[in-house]
Motif scaffolding. Structure first.
Motif: not given
Length: 565
Positions: A310-321
């Motif tokens: 979730m923190r990755k997505v928070e930084t703008g990384d929408f590729v992480a799964r």
């Protein structure tokens, strides 16, 4: 759990104590009533009553001679005698230890004893205190008199005495006393049969505090140390030891049954609860901590993994799964999170950007709106300018207009009759200043009706119709009168003016028009008031118009009184 179980145990012990006190009280009351029934039976039988009177007024030898003479001279001898009567009562009730007949005239006692011969005792005042003791007025239920007890040589048995005076039925003169001594063994047996594990002890106290019975066998024959506290219900009972107390006074017999359960004894009944509950609670708490801890450690690792992505997505990384193949709750959360990222990536351009454009448009629209407070402040500046230039009437009109405008645009949760009349007053005040000496008005209403709710803008359109269509600008006596009256559960407001009036044809057209819904602007104010009254309160309420040309117009509305609070 310990508290509620201990309180339940205490209530149970108190209930047991109360039941025991009531049982002992009923038993002694039965004995008290039985003794008085003996005397009443003697009074109801003329033969026994006369025999008793002769027995107490004469020497025992004279009584016996009379009995023998009656037996020998009578063809049908009566076997009834007072001695036989009491002997039978003694045999019927094995709880009785002694029945004593005392003669006040001859100062002797005749004693019946359970399982023994009857005896006659002399109680001369010169050699004994028994006559003095018998002459004293005492309560019915007491300890056996010390002098009587010694005289009849009763065994060392715990007894209590029930006493009843014997009077002559003709002269009402006191002939003597009836004393019945009861054993307390029967009370001990009753308590053992009812509840062998009764905490504390049960006592019977006489009116002077003497202990007639004590289940603990400690205080019998003595004065109880805390008698005053126990027999006085208005004072707080303070004993040497804290205890639960149940007292049952019996005023007729002059005795009180008291149950005393020391708290230490009652606490022993639930002492084992604490020793059981505390280890059990400790084991339950230990299981409740350790068992979930094993599961939580596993869940925490997977939860931390989800938080990391979730923190990755928070930084703008929408590729992480998130890679979590399990099908439990956390697995479903991970799968849903991945699907959300897919949807977010797909719609970010369509939805997010469109919402930004929409918010910008709404912001511009909000900035373009007129702030009502700006208008109020501007009117206030104009009013102050007019006052500074000496135009006081203009200043008053601007002030009334400002307050009226604020009242109209302000959203108020509870709009009342007082608010509507104040709006009308401000509106009329504008035109009073405008026409100076040509126009006047009056509002007649009871201030107690001010809190009654009503529809906003129900009167102002009616007044405006008069100002626009009915005011005679060339006359100096223009007048409008507003009157509010209450008739039971209805409020009626009558607006009467002396204006131009309405022709019959025009009035008939207006009345028909306000009864139907129309889209044109003609008679909009009247129709709006009438429709809102009917829609809000029902068809039985509404508006009525009466008018005569060159005389004036009267408009009345009525509505129900709803919530006055």
């Amino acid at each position: 759990m310990y508290y509620f179980l201990s309180q339940s145990a205490i209530r149970s012990e108190i209930d047991n104590q109360r039941d025991a006190v009531e049982m002992v009280g009923r038993y002694v009351d039965q004995k008290y009533e039985a003794v008085h029934a003996y005397v009443n039976d003697l009074y109801r039988s003329n033969l026994l009553s006369d025999d008793l009177a002769f027995f107490l007024l004469n020497n025992f030898d004279e009584y016996m001679v009379k009995r023998i003479d009656r037996f020998s001279n009578s063809d049908s001898p009566q076997s009834e005698s007072v001695l036989a009567y009491f002997k039978q009562r003694l045999e019927d009730d094995l709880d009785i230890e002694n029945i004593i007949l005392y003669s006040a005239e001859k100062q002797f006692m005749y004693a019946f004893k359970q399982g023994s011969m009857n005896k006659l005792y002399q109680a001369n005042a010169a050699r004994s205190f028994i006559p003095d003791a018998m002459a004293l007025e005492t309560q019915s239920v007491t300890l056996p008199n010390e002098w009587v007890w010694k005289q009849i040589q009763t065994e060392d048995t715990q007894l209590y005495s029930i006493r009843s005076p014997i009077n002559d039925m003709r002269s009402y003169k006191n002939l003597g006393q009836l004393l019945v001594y009861f054993r307390t063994d029967r009370i001990h047996q009753l308590l053992d049969d009812a509840n062998s594990d009764l905490k504390g002890y049960i006592m019977i106290l006489s009116a002077d505090g003497q202990v007639l019975f004590d289940s603990s066998r400690q205080y019998y024959g003595k004065r109880y140390p805390d008698t005053e506290e126990l027999l006085n219900p208005k004072t707080r009972v303070e004993l040497e030891k804290e205890a639960y107390i149940t007292a049952s006074p019996h005023n007729q017999g002059g005795f009180t049954v008291v149950g005393i359960a020391p708290k230490t004894e009652v606490a022993e009944s639930y002492k084992g609860l604490r020793n059981t509950i505390i280890p059990l609670a400790f084991v339950c708490i230990l299981i409740a901590i350790l068992l979930p801890a094993v599961v939580i450690v596993n869940y925490s690792k997977r939860t931390n993994n989800i938080i990391r992505f979730m923190r990755k997505v928070e930084t703008g990384d929408f590729v992480a799964r998130i890679q979590d193949p399990k099908e439990d709750q956390l697995g479903q959360i991970s799968q849903s999170f991945n699907e959300m990222l897919d949807e977010l990536t797909r719609y970010i351009d369509k939805v997010y950007k469109a919402e930004i454009n929409q918010k910008n448009a709404e912001l511009l629209a909000l900035q373009a709106r007129i702030n009502p407070h700006f208008l109020y402040n501007t009117l206030e500046v104009i009013r102050m300018r007019a006052l500074s230039q000496g135009a006081h009437d203009v200043g008053e009109m601007i002030y009334s207009l400002s307050v009226l405008f604020k009242n109209m645009v302000q959203s108020k949760l509870n709009y009342t009759l007082k608010d509507e009349l104040e709006a009308c007053r401000l509106y009329l005040e504008l035109f009073r200043i405008r026409y100076k000496d040509k126009f006047s008005y009056e509002i007649d209403w009871d201030k107690d009706l001010g809190n009654i709710p009503m529809i906003k803008m129900s009167l102002q359109p009616l007044i405006e119709n008069y100002i626009v269509h009915g005011l005679k600008t060339d006359c100096y006596d223009n007048y409008i009168h507003i009157k509010v009256v209450r008739d039971g559960g209805r409020i009626q407001i009558v607006i009467r003016d002396n204006g131009k009036g309405i022709t019959p044809e025009r009035l008939d057209s207006i009345v028909k028009r306000i009864q139907i819904s129309e889209t044109n602007e003609e008679s909009f104010g009247l129709r709006s008031v009438n429709e809102r009254l009917k829609l809000t309160y029902g068809n039985e309420y509404g508006m009525d118009i009466q008018s005569k040309p060159d005389v004036g117009t009267t408009v009345s509305i009525d509505f129900p009184v709803t919530h006055e609070e």
